[in-house]
Write an enzyme that holds these catalytic residues in place. Sequence first.
Site, PDB file in Angstrom:
ATOM      1  N   MET A 238       0.855  -1.176   0.000  1.00 24.41           N
ATOM      2  CA  MET A 238       0.000   0.000   0.000  1.00 24.41           C
ATOM      3  C   MET A 238       0.899   1.238   0.000  1.00 24.41           C
ATOM      4  SD  MET A 238      -3.333  -0.477  -0.068  1.00 24.41           S
ATOM      5  CE  MET A 238      -2.974  -1.543  -1.464  1.00 24.41           C
ATOM      6  N   HIS A 239       1.229   1.689  -1.198  1.00 23.05           N
ATOM      7  CA  HIS A 239       2.219   2.756  -1.353  1.00 23.05           C
ATOM      8  C   HIS A 239       1.744   4.100  -0.787  1.00 23.05           C
ATOM      9  CE1 HIS A 239       4.332  -0.012  -4.008  1.00 23.05           C
ATOM     10  NE2 HIS A 239       3.236  -0.131  -4.752  1.00 23.05           N
TER      11      HIS A 239
END
Length: 311
Positions: A238-239
């Site tokens: 989950m950047h």
Amino acid sequence: MKKLPIIIDCDPGCDDTIALLLAFASESLDIKGVTVSAGNVHINNTTENTRKLVGAFRPEIKVAKGCEKPLFKTIVTAPEVHGETGLGCVVLPETEKMIEKINAVEFIAQTLRENEEKITIVITGPMTNIAVFLMMYPELKSKIEKFVIMGGSSIGGNVTPSAEFNIYVDAEAADIVFKSGVEIILCPLDVTMKAFVTEKELQEIGEIEGLAAEVAHGAIKNALDFYKEFYQKTEVPMHDPCTIAYLLNPRIFKGQKVFLGTELKGEFTYGETIIDYRNKLEKEKNAFVLNEINREEFIKLIKNSVKILKK
């Protein structure tokens, strides 16, 4: 408690959606507005996704549509990752939320002018809107507290062998932002690849009641399905949420002050970020680059935010 004033510039997008949910749930952030760029999908889709997300959870927050293409290039999008709409199979409720009549660049300028305190700008997509703002309104740069950016990598790219997606889409814009002189906190792949969600954690998020949990589960599942198919992975990074997580709890991150630059000329390296951990270039250190995360605390933050939005 005094709230931190921020503007979020984003291109939702599955992981942008999780970043927005974290921000919407927080009582410590004063969200002055959400501006939208093209990136993960076309600007019309990213704007519609943002409008509906804000309408569903924080309808008082203003939304402004930004630039539809990079400064000099043809737009590159990633529907294979995020789906044609940008949110895969997630269906957001209809809303009467309206988009601001002025564009994102003008909105940022207006917001900075009208606020006495400095504002932090969080960037989770290509940096076109911010670069255009810096070129058009250099006199307002001093009203920016810092940039908190998801982008770049020193560990190889995710769109070319050397370039991370957000930088690659508009490396010229990134270059302008990196050279702006504004304080930068960078969340590159170095740290965001360590901020992954497992299948078990995804299931636990899905078991939380409410629309936020449904949206979060759907957005993460869409990204995870891509990772399963193309990389045979059972976990998905989950950047973009790392930016908001840093603002909410910087203690769960570690990083280093470095020189940060962008490659614009290389045949194979266009869009590569230069993160000079070893100070080889002996240039002024213009960014604090995050490279470690307490993943368990990060997951707790996602779950707690979804629970808060349920209330």
